[in-house]
Every structure is written in C-alpha cells, then in structure tokens.
Design an enzyme around this catalytic site. Structure first.
Site, short mmCIF file in Angstrom:
data_model
loop_
_atom_site.label_atom_id
_atom_site.label_comp_id
_atom_site.label_asym_id
_atom_site.label_seq_id
_atom_site.Cartn_x
_atom_site.Cartn_y
_atom_site.Cartn_z
N HIS A 165 28.15 36.21 43.43
CA HIS A 165 27.68 35.64 42.17
C HIS A 165 28.85 35.06 41.37
CE1 HIS A 165 23.39 36.51 42.29
NE2 HIS A 165 23.66 37.68 42.80
N HIS A 224 25.65 38.60 49.87
CA HIS A 224 24.76 37.55 50.41
C HIS A 224 25.42 36.16 50.51
CE1 HIS A 224 23.76 37.11 46.14
NE2 HIS A 224 22.86 38.06 46.14
N ASP A 284 17.94 42.20 50.52
CA ASP A 284 17.97 41.85 49.09
C ASP A 284 16.55 41.91 48.51
OD1 ASP A 284 19.16 41.19 46.68
OD2 ASP A 284 19.27 39.04 47.08
ZN LIG Z 1 20.56 41.48 45.12
#
Ligand SMILES: [Zn+2]
Length: 380
Positions: free
Chosen positions: A190, A211, A269
């Site tokens: 992120h 991810h 996720d």
């Molecule tokens: Zn997540």
C-alpha cells in the site's frame, strides 16, 4: 490414527501410494506403500500439507472487525472448508479506539483457541499506509508509521501481531528495524514508493511484500516502483492474490516465471462476504458490493478485499501455469510462508514430528477433508 491409500506430497517428492501415522496432534511416521492396519482410507486422493493463508480478513459473515471472541471462533471453524489449517487474520485500517477493542478480544481468542483452523496472529494492514495507494482503506484514519503507537497495539494484542503491512517510504528505517527486533514480519505494501526507495529497507531486512501488484507502484519503464523491485529481488517473498480477478491469469504467468515456486505465497485477502450470497456488505466502515467472487466499493468501484476461497485461488494458479508440479504447489500454499514466519519446524509440510495439519484433495483439487493438529475439522 492412520491415513492410508493416499498420494502424499512431501517436500520435493511425491509418494504415489503411501500412508501416515499420527500420534495425537503430531505426525509419527510417513510411509510408502500400503498397510493392513485400520485407518481412514483416502482412496487414492491427494494428501498435502494444509494451506496457510497469511493474509485473510474474514469470510462467512465475520472478519477481524467483527471484534468478538465468538466471531473469531466461527471464522476459524469455517475457513477449514478451504483446506486452510492455519492463517494470519488481517485487520484493515481502524480508529485507535476500535483497534484497542478488537485487539483485546483477539488476544483472548489467541490465548484460548477452539478446534478450528489455527490462527497464528494478526496481519495488521493499516493505518501505516500511503494515501495514494490506500485501496479500500479509510483515508481519514491513515497515518505515517509510528513506533509509539505500534507499542500500544502490541501490548493490547498481547504480542499477537505477526505481520505489518506498511508504506516503508513514510518512515526513516527505524520502523522497519523495530518490526524485525520485535518478531513482526515487515511487509511492504500500500505504497507508491519508487524502486530506489526500496533499497534502504531491503538492506535493513524486509523480505516480504503485501499482495504483489495490488496497492503499489508498479512496473513501468519510466517509473519503476515496488512491484518492479519485488520481482527483481530473488529473495523477496511475494503474497499473490491468485483469484484471476486481482491479477489476470496472464500476469500470473509472468509472476510465476520471474519469482518461481520459492518466492510466491498464495493468499486470499478475503473479506467477510466470502462464502456468502451476492449483495451489499461492509468492509470496516466502507460499503461494498459482492458479485460472484468479486468485491468492490459501492462508491467508485475499487476492488475491496476479495471474495474467493483459498482452494479456488490454488486452482486458478494451476490453470494459469499448468507446468506447476504438486511439489512446487505446496511451496506456494504452505512451505514458503511457514519458513517466512519461522514456524517451519512445526508446520508447513508433511514430516515426522510436525503438527498433523493436512488437507485431502481430489485430483481436480477440490477439498475433501481438512485435519488441524490431527483432528478432522472438515469433511465434504
Ligand atoms: Zn488485505
């Protein structure tokens, strides 16, 4: 207990016909051939190490933000359907007040887990992430990495934070060091950071990426970012949401070709609507819509967590890369992340003296049975 007539996938080898003996929670022996001893007949199906999902928010109507012992318990029982025998429960960006509330309840659950899939701790995804790559996180609650606040979170969790997703460019290296010193896996994600900004924290020791491709600066010939860095460095373990939605199958081919079986760990996720009917749900404070296995923000349509199960993601990864062997597959479902979390001496492969965390799969990789620490917790 004996499990027999199975095709057993052990590290780097397949036993075409074998049996294993359990002693309570532990694998006592792994054997080739057949046995006349009484046991559960696995009828030639696959016996593999149970899946480990290091990034799962929830499913079946519950997530970390449900915030009660009962919710954590129901989730841990349900997630075993997917072949998951242990997992790191992920939390999204929450207010401090809510985090403290959820963490103290989570700590109670961790101290007294029931007989579902085994929870290994918390994967904290936010609030220490960047505004530019916030995905489905709540903008007003984001902040730069903050060691003093993290100490409070660790205390409230009773030392149950295992993984931290954070934007490494929003700190000076001290946060990364603090995570490593406190046995929390630093997972960079992120963030909009540039390739060369990744080097400092790589040298400090980050080897895990949240991810890959989702929620990060990408691969561009003009502007190489975290995704380029994570693909370039051989020893960074990349979480990959292999649902075919967050990453197209053809991109899964590229990832597999570059990273190989040793540096990918499959994750879901998944959010609380996984396993439920299509409709409107909540992700933290945000309203989302689930359509099939796709989950997106009601406002703006950004993908918001995932709705696919772990076994689906395993099948999708194989469909995208049909050269993957079963011995390579178990690296991506179990072995790599067990090593990364320093639990490989206990879990992650079918080996004498390890916990009997096992999944029985049909030839087309449908989950038939799941054993957690020797106990049958799911049967189709
Ligand atoms: Zn997540």
């Amino acid at each position: 207990m004996i499990l027999k007539n199975a095709k057993i996938v052990v590290e780097n080898k397949i036993i075409e016909n074998g049996w294993i003996e359990l002693d309570g929670k532990i694998i006592k022996s792994v054997n080739e051939g057949s046995t006349d001893n009484d046991g559960i007949d696995l009828e030639g199906n696959l016996l593999m190490p149970g899946f480990i999902d290091c990034h799962v928010h929830g499913g079946y109507g519950y997530d970390f933000e449900s915030g009660t012992y009962e919710a954590f318990e129901i989730f841990s029982k349900n997630v075993a359907k997917e072949g998951i025998t242990s997992y790191v429960q992920a939390g999204v960006t929450n207010s401090k007040e809510n985090n403290m509330k959820y963490l103290s309840e989570f700590a109670k659950f961790m101290a007294n887990q029931s007989n579902g899939s085994k929870c290994l701790g918390l994967h904290m995804e936010g609030p220490f992430i960047s505004k530019e790559k916030k995905g489905a996180h709540e903008l007003a609650l984001l902040m730069d990495p903050n060691i003093e606040y993290l100490k409070e979170l660790i205390t409230a969790s009773q030392d149950n934070i295992r993984i931290m997703t954070y934007a490494a460019d929003l700190q000076d290296g001290s946060f990364t060091k603090f995570l490593l010193e406190n046995n929390i896996l630093p997972s960079v994600g992120h963030t909009n950071m540039k390739f060369d900004q990744c080097l400092r924290d790589y040298e400090i020791g980050f080897r895990h990426v949240t991810h890959l491709f989702n929620g990060m600066s990408g691969v561009s010939q003009y502007d190489p970012g975290l995704a380029t860095f994570a693909l370039y460095k051989d020893d960074i373990l990349c979480e990959v949401i292999t649902d075919g939605i967050h990453i197209e199958k053809d991109t899964l081919k590229l990832i597999y070709k570059i990273k190989g079986p040793d540096n990918i760990c499959i994750i879901t996720d998944a959010m609380n609507a996984k396993g439920l009917d299509d409709g409107e749900y909540k992700l933290g404070n945000l309203e989302v819509i689930k359509q099939g296995m796709k989950v997106f923000l009601k406002e703006g349509g950004v993908l918001a967590g995932a709705g696919a199960t772990f076994d689906h993601n395993v099948r999708t990864m194989i469909e995208a890369n049909n050269e993957i062997t079963l011995t390579d597959l178990i690296k991506m479902t179990s072995i790599n992340i067990a090593k990364q979390l320093n639990i490989y001496n206990q879990r992650g492969s079918i080996e004498k003296n390890k916990y009997a965390d096992l999944v029985v799969l049909s030839k087309d990789l449908q989950v038939l049975k799941t054993f957690v620490e020797g106990e049958l917790v799911y049967e189709r």
